[in-house]
Design a protein around this motif. Structure first.
Motif, PDB file in Angstrom:
ATOM      1  N   PRO A 126       0.917  -1.476   0.315  1.00  0.00           N
ATOM      2  CA  PRO A 126      -0.119   0.518  -0.292  1.00  0.00           C
ATOM      3  C   PRO A 126       0.835   1.428   0.556  1.00  0.00           C
ATOM      4  O   PRO A 126       1.875   1.363   0.417  1.00  0.00           O
ATOM      5  CB  PRO A 126      -0.992   0.456   1.552  1.00  0.00           C
ATOM      6  CG  PRO A 126      -1.068  -1.294   1.914  1.00  0.00           C
ATOM      7  CD  PRO A 126       0.320  -2.148   1.647  1.00  0.00           C
ATOM      8  N   LYS A 127       0.264   2.669  -1.025  1.00  0.00           N
ATOM      9  CA  LYS A 127       0.798   3.368  -0.899  1.00  0.00           C
ATOM     10  C   LYS A 127       1.424   4.256   1.104  1.00  0.00           C
ATOM     11  O   LYS A 127       2.730   5.084   0.483  1.00  0.00           O
ATOM     12  CB  LYS A 127      -0.083   4.667  -1.437  1.00  0.00           C
ATOM     13  CG  LYS A 127       0.968   6.059  -2.412  1.00  0.00           C
ATOM     14  CD  LYS A 127       0.013   6.949  -2.976  1.00  0.00           C
ATOM     15  CE  LYS A 127       0.963   8.291  -3.090  1.00  0.00           C
ATOM     16  NZ  LYS A 127      -0.716   8.625  -3.665  1.00  0.00           N
ATOM     17  N   ASN A 128       0.589   3.846   1.063  1.00  0.00           N
ATOM     18  CA  ASN A 128       0.598   4.972   3.032  1.00  0.00           C
ATOM     19  C   ASN A 128       0.298   4.462   3.818  1.00  0.00           C
ATOM     20  O   ASN A 128       0.554   5.145   5.266  1.00  0.00           O
ATOM     21  CB  ASN A 128      -1.762   6.088   2.538  1.00  0.00           C
ATOM     22  CG  ASN A 128      -0.630   7.136   1.474  1.00  0.00           C
ATOM     23  OD1 ASN A 128      -0.080   7.583   1.228  1.00  0.00           O
ATOM     24  ND2 ASN A 128      -2.060   6.693   1.443  1.00  0.00           N
ATOM     25  N   THR A 129       0.968   3.024   3.357  1.00  0.00           N
ATOM     26  CA  THR A 129       1.034   2.312   5.093  1.00  0.00           C
ATOM     27  C   THR A 129       2.284   1.216   4.375  1.00  0.00           C
ATOM     28  O   THR A 129       2.239   0.859   3.306  1.00  0.00           O
ATOM     29  CB  THR A 129       0.112   1.404   5.690  1.00  0.00           C
ATOM     30  OG1 THR A 129       0.335   1.002   6.821  1.00  0.00           O
ATOM     31  CG2 THR A 129      -0.724   0.491   4.467  1.00  0.00           C
ATOM     32  N   SER A 130       2.997   0.822   5.317  1.00  0.00           N
ATOM     33  CA  SER A 130       3.535  -0.462   5.700  1.00  0.00           C
ATOM     34  C   SER A 130       3.520  -1.635   5.788  1.00  0.00           C
ATOM     35  O   SER A 130       3.457  -2.707   4.933  1.00  0.00           O
ATOM     36  CB  SER A 130       5.063  -0.068   6.399  1.00  0.00           C
ATOM     37  OG  SER A 130       4.494  -0.532   7.767  1.00  0.00           O
TER      38      SER A 130
END
Ligand code: SAM
Length: 360
Positions: A127-131
């Motif tokens: 995901p772009k906004n979380t690892s």
């Protein structure tokens, strides 16, 4: 296969429709103002009513079009090239099946793509906004969903589908996705480990359509009930609002993204899309009354039937105070089995209310 939807009336649709039948004859116009899965809209159509369906959510729009707007199975006339390219002759005999079966087969044979759903919502995604990957779908299923989304979007933008055909295929994709989602009831969270049906491969299936030569009698809207009510004139308005604090837009964000065919910025552990544009006042105790008043003031209708539950934010006394200034209020109640997400510790039975307002 089924809807997994909080507050769906599919189990008590007979109670609702038989109450409506007591209050207004067949052939009259009934609004299903917050139609959700469209279970009540479809049952009303079956009974011979003219139905106006509305909901805030885009997926509900596709469900309602599917339930109300077909008088025969669609021909998918302009999608023949797509079907010819992907139809698998080993699985089905092309001479003995309908164009609808063919396009479902063609979509099922689409090549998986590692696209937005794979990246944001699958076990192997990044995901772009979380690892941490969001485990809503197996990697295979998410990539398959991406492939089908891309095909639907191409077919739609090149005008190869009529509007009802597009809604029908979106509905079928929504239903198939619900079947293999790795969730405990809603898309508010995904489960830690891939479990149960989420391990199965996604399967698109053709819907059994209600076919009647009455499609012109029905209308489908998508929007806030408080606003859409200005456009509506009907004999009875059925209102089935959310009755708890849980916002549908936040709990079914993945379905909304499917239904809209977009790729919004997904944030946080659950990958929420920006959803405030679909915030519902009916989930906030201090705002519900004003929203009901707006609907009743705006709509050209003198008879209302409201579904509510003992779990709800308002009590029956609150409803009596709210509605009595408009006219006479009658309340029926009955018991039914509660919808429970897997983790819920709530009891088995629940009292449901049908509140009837006859305005002066
Ligand atoms: C209890 S569910 C309806 C279930 C539906 N009767 C069924 O059988 O599936 C409540 C619905 O209200 C919709 N909703 C919430 N606030 C709304 C509003 N202000 N205007 C229109 N729809 C709204 C939600 O999106 C949700 O689908």
């Amino acid at each position: 296969m089924g809807h997994r939807y909080i507050g769906s009336k599919s189990k008590i649709v007979n109670n609702v429709v038989s109450k409506i039948s007591e209050l207004t004859p067949q052939n009259s116009t009934v609004t299903d103002l917050m139609c959700g899965t469209a279970s009540v809209s479809v049952a009303l159509r079956e009974k011979g009513y003219n139905v106006i369906a509305n909901d805030l959510m885009t997926y509900s729009y596709h469900h309602a079009i599917t339930g109300l707007k077909f008088h025969k199975y669609p021909s998918f006339e302009k999608a023949v090239d797509f079907i010819d390219k992907l139809f698998n002759h080993d699985e089905l005999d092309p001479f003995n099946i309908s164009p609808y079966d063919k396009i479902i087969n063609a979509l099922s044979n689409i090549k998986p793509i590692k696209g937005y759903f794979w990246k944001e919502f699958s076990l192997d995604g990044n995901p772009k906004n979380t690892s941490k990957p969001r485990n809503y779908f197996s990697s295979h299923n998410a990539a398959k969903i991406d492939g089908i989304r891309a095909a639907l979007s191409r077919l739609h933008s090149s005008a190869c589908l009529t509007a009802p055909e597009y809604s029908l295929l979106q509905h079928d994709l929504l239903m198939a996705t619900n079947d293999i989602a790795n969730i405990a009831g809603t898309y508010g969270h995904h489960l830690a480990k891939l479990s149960g049906r989420a391990k199965d491969d996604i399967r698109l299936s053709p819907s059994k359509l209600l076919l009647k030569r009455d499609t012109e009698n029905h209308k489908v809207y998508k929007g806030y009930a408080e606003d859409i009510s200005k456009l509506i004139s009907c004999d009875l308005c059925y209102i089935d609002p959310p009755y708890m604090k849980r916002q549908y837009a936040a709990n079914y964000h993945v379905l909304e993204t499917l239904a809209r065919g977009d790729e919004p910025e997904a944030t946080g552990v659950s990958g929420l899309r920006p959803w405030r544009d679909q915030y519902s006042n009916f989930c906030t105790k201090t705002k519900i009354r004003d929203s009901f008043r707006k609907i009743i003031d705006n709509m050209s209708c003198s008879r209302y039937l409201i579904s509510y539950s003992e779990d709800g934010l308002l009590s029956m006394d609150n409803f009596i105070d709210l509605l009595t200034p408009y006219g006479d209020v009658y309340i029926d109640e009955f018991e039914h089995t509660r919808y429970r997400s897997n983790r819920s510790s709530l009891g088995q039975n629940l009292t449901e209310y049908l509140i009837h307002l006859e305005t002066n």
